[in-house]
Design an enzyme around this catalytic site. Structure first.
Site, PDB file in Angstrom:
ATOM      1  N   GLU A 370      33.998  40.185  35.001  1.00  0.00           N
ATOM      2  CA  GLU A 370      34.556  39.599  33.784  1.00  0.00           C
ATOM      3  C   GLU A 370      35.981  39.128  33.991  1.00  0.00           C
ATOM      4  O   GLU A 370      36.934  39.861  33.722  1.00  0.00           O
ATOM      5  CB  GLU A 370      34.537  40.631  32.646  1.00  0.00           C
ATOM      6  N   GLU A 458      25.576  42.049  31.714  1.00  0.00           N
ATOM      7  CA  GLU A 458      26.083  43.270  31.067  1.00  0.00           C
ATOM      8  C   GLU A 458      26.097  43.070  29.552  1.00  0.00           C
ATOM      9  O   GLU A 458      26.506  42.031  29.054  1.00  0.00           O
ATOM     10  CB  GLU A 458      27.507  43.573  31.549  1.00  0.00           C
TER      11      GLU A 458
HETATM   12  C1  IDC Z   1      34.451  50.384  29.931  1.00  0.00           C
HETATM   13  C2  IDC Z   1      33.799  51.745  29.969  1.00  0.00           C
HETATM   14  C3  IDC Z   1      34.831  52.786  29.704  1.00  0.00           C
HETATM   15  C4  IDC Z   1      35.959  52.640  30.717  1.00  0.00           C
HETATM   16  C5  IDC Z   1      36.522  51.219  30.670  1.00  0.00           C
HETATM   17  C6  IDC Z   1      37.547  50.970  31.762  1.00  0.00           C
HETATM   18  O1  IDC Z   1      32.763  51.778  29.024  1.00  0.00           O
HETATM   19  O2  IDC Z   1      34.244  54.066  29.830  1.00  0.00           O
HETATM   20  O3  IDC Z   1      36.957  53.549  30.372  1.00  0.00           O
HETATM   21  O4  IDC Z   1      35.481  50.299  30.867  1.00  0.00           O
HETATM   22  O5  IDC Z   1      38.308  49.846  31.464  1.00  0.00           O
HETATM   23  C7  IDC Z   1      33.258  45.465  29.565  1.00  0.00           C
HETATM   24  C8  IDC Z   1      33.450  45.851  30.984  1.00  0.00           C
HETATM   25  C9  IDC Z   1      33.183  47.312  31.195  1.00  0.00           C
HETATM   26  C10 IDC Z   1      33.712  48.132  30.029  1.00  0.00           C
HETATM   27  C11 IDC Z   1      32.901  47.751  28.800  1.00  0.00           C
HETATM   28  C12 IDC Z   1      33.277  48.528  27.538  1.00  0.00           C
HETATM   29  O6  IDC Z   1      32.697  45.077  31.882  1.00  0.00           O
HETATM   30  O7  IDC Z   1      33.811  47.686  32.382  1.00  0.00           O
HETATM   31  O8  IDC Z   1      33.459  49.460  30.319  1.00  0.00           O
HETATM   32  N1  IDC Z   1      33.076  46.328  28.550  1.00  0.00           N
HETATM   33  O9  IDC Z   1      34.614  48.327  27.211  1.00  0.00           O
HETATM   34  N2  IDC Z   1      33.269  44.245  29.069  1.00  0.00           N
HETATM   35  C13 IDC Z   1      33.139  44.307  27.738  1.00  0.00           C
HETATM   36  C14 IDC Z   1      33.003  45.641  27.382  1.00  0.00           C
END
Ligand code: IDC
Length: 533
Positions: A370, A458
């Site tokens: 992303e 995702e």
């Molecule tokens: C989130 C995880 C969370 C972690 C965080 C780190 O759910 O536990 O602490 O990342 O930055 C994304 C990302 C994905 C994110 C997820 C939710 O690809 O890494 O995971 N998210 O925020 N894009 C949109 C949402």
């Protein structure tokens, strides 16, 4: 503009900056606290590890999280403006406790409390009562006042969260609880009674009831997908992209339906063959996505242990291969904002991976999860034009997924200038159903109409922070769009972290063979979704 107007605009600006700042800080803080679950297993060693990890992440994550929160807010505003109102729902209090860790001869665990108001009523000065705290001691509780009377934990608001707005969500309250026996964690109720002005406005089982109702609704509509004889890989072989579709070795349209790991550095235990087999046999998944963060604490390009991380990728690919499943190797760009930041590492990594898996038909490369911040499609395309030839030099025909700007939401920016001269390239669209709705679907639709192949590598059904309430209506709309367009998808994420997007229940420490009761609400939804037509 007269001076009165100027003063009001300045005041509004200051207020906005303060609200976003405080909100972002609190959510960043809470996420940091919750991260300790990555290692909340049995040994003190692990707890120490978790604590230091928590620190690293708290420092590195908050930026991305803050940005995402701001973004989530503006998206929500936009949706409201678009008049996308799903009608009046209920108010409920949901309580989630994570898997306990050993501590001072007893156990400790984190417990989070969410107030979700799907109705248009507003409330003030609430009290929440949660049962199951008889032998519990609160070590630390944030964003509420508390007392324990007999078996009941009573929570009262602090100044800033007294008011429960219409259609609002408060997920900032949480605590660390200490108990003597491991079983005591199971006594903690999964919902709280919400009392306003001496009247019960939500019963303790309100959240559970909604969960059961939704499950029943799904069951009623459900048409189970027939179980395939033989493995997905045996039956469908090398995949390729034709128009905007994935097709199999027979030229038939094919859909990948899978599960993404959380960051493999934080949840390595879920990279195991039994877990993948459970997902294949019990859920009907045909794909696994291995998410390797690049730039956060513990990430591949920061202080992560490169050999260990590559070992996990290699194990993950091997397990998927032995089970005849497809597997995505995901270079999980997030905190780095622009994939060009770590392009030198990416070159080496994809050279190594693509030469190793050149002859395999089941490996898919996702070269930048992303991109975000101010990264444009132009920046991403430049990066892709360096990485793609490296992969192609070894692996002539694997599917490669390229991320798109704004956390892989702006696939429409690819339309005027797609990557040319390459086969089997797809473009990522990511969504979190409670935040991203029709406006993102329209971008995906425009891309598909223009012949740009889209891969939902995702998504989840909660909000963009990976937490908060589930939006089932939005999830249904997305699934309809996905299936109508034969889009492939993988869901975030395979772990038991105490956040809504985690597929395994927070109190469950099993890393494979989960029963339905051991899945989170999102996990149950996903299992039902993947295993239905
Ligand atoms: C989130 C995880 C969370 C972690 C965080 C780190 O759910 O536990 O602490 O990342 O930055 C994304 C990302 C994905 C994110 C997820 C939710 O690809 O890494 O995971 N998210 O925020 N894009 C949109 C949402």
């Amino acid at each position: 503009m007269n001076s009165k107007n100027k003063v009001s605009i300045i005041l509004i600006l200051i207020a906005t900056v303060l609200i976003i700042g405080i909100g972002g800080y609190l959510i960043g803080k809470k996420q940091g606290q919750a991260e300790s679950e990555a290692t909340t297993q049995s040994t003190t060693e692990k707890i120490t590890e978790a604590a230091s990890e928590e620190k690293i992440e708290e420092a590195t994550e908050s930026e991305a999280t803050e940005e995402k929160t701001t973004e989530a807010k503006s998206e929500e505003k936009k949706e409201e403006k678009d008049g996308d109102d799903n009608g009046d729902g209920a108010i409920y209090v949901k309580v989630t406790s994570n898997s306990p860790w050993e501590k001072d001869g007893g156990y400790g665990f984190q417990c989070d409390v969410m107030i979700k108001n799907d109705s248009s009523e507003e409330y003030d000065d609430w009290e929440i009562q949660i049962t199951g705290f008889k032998d519990a001691e609160i070590e630390n509780l944030w964003n509420a006042e508390y007392e324990i009377v007999d078996d009941v934990l009573k929570l009262k608001p602090v100044d800033f969260n007294k008011h429960i707005g219409a259609k609002s969500e408060n997920k900032d309250i949480g605590m660390i609880v200490n108990v003597k026996s491991k079983d005591a964690t199971k006594n903690i109720a999964k919902g709280g009674t919400l009392i306003v002005d001496g009247k019960v406005v939500a019963e303790a089982d309100a959240a559970e009831k909604i969960r059961e109702e939704k499950k029943k609704e799904r069951e009623a509509k459900r048409e189970p997908r027939p179980v395939e004889e033989g493995t997905p890989l045996d039956n469908h072989g090398a995949l390729s992209v034709k128009g905007t579709d994935i097709v199999d070795k027979n030229g038939e349209k094919y859909q990948l339906r899978g599960v993404s790991t959380h960051g493999i550095a934080w949840f390595p235990d879920y990279v195991n063959k039994d877990a993948f087999q459970t997902l294949r046999d019990d859920w009907g998944a045909n794909m696994i996505r291995l998410a390797m963060y690049t730039d956060e604490g513990g990430g591949y390009c920061t202080d992560g242990d490169k050999d260990k991380l590559k070992g996990l990728v290699s194990d993950g690919v091997d397990y998927a291969t032995e089970l005849g499943m497809y597997v995505i190797i995901d270079w999980h760009v997030l905190h780095d904002l622009d994939p060009n930041k770590n392009i030198d590492e990416a070159k080496l990594f994809f050279e190594e991976m693509s030469s190793k898996y050149a002859d395999q038909d089941n490996v898919i490369y996702e070269i930048c999860n992303e991109p975000n911040g101010s990264t444009t499609w132009d920046d991403i395309k430049k990066y892709a034009e360096v990485i793609l030839p490296i992969i192609r030099n070894n692996d002539k025909d694997a599917i490669i997924i390229v991320g798109t700007p704004t956390w892989s939401q702006d696939v429409d920016t690819v339309i005027p200038d797609p990557i040319t001269g390459q086969e089997n390239i797809m473009y990522a669209v990511h969504f979190y159903a409670a935040t991203h709705k029709e406006n993102i679907r329209n971008k995906a639709k425009d891309a598909l109409d223009a012949g740009i192949p889209v891969f939902i590598s995702e998504f989840s059904i909660c909000d963009a922070s990976g937490n908060g309430g589930i939006d089932y209506d939005s999830a249904d709309e997305w699934m309809e769009f996905i299936n109508d367009n034969n889009l492939s998808y993988s869901s975030w994420s395979l772990c038991n972290k105490n956040e809504t997007s985690a597929l395994i229940a927070p109190e469950c420490s099993k890393t494979s063979g989960w029963t339905d009761d051991e899945l989170s609400e999102t996990g149950q939804w996903l299992k039902d979704t993947i295993s239905s037509k």
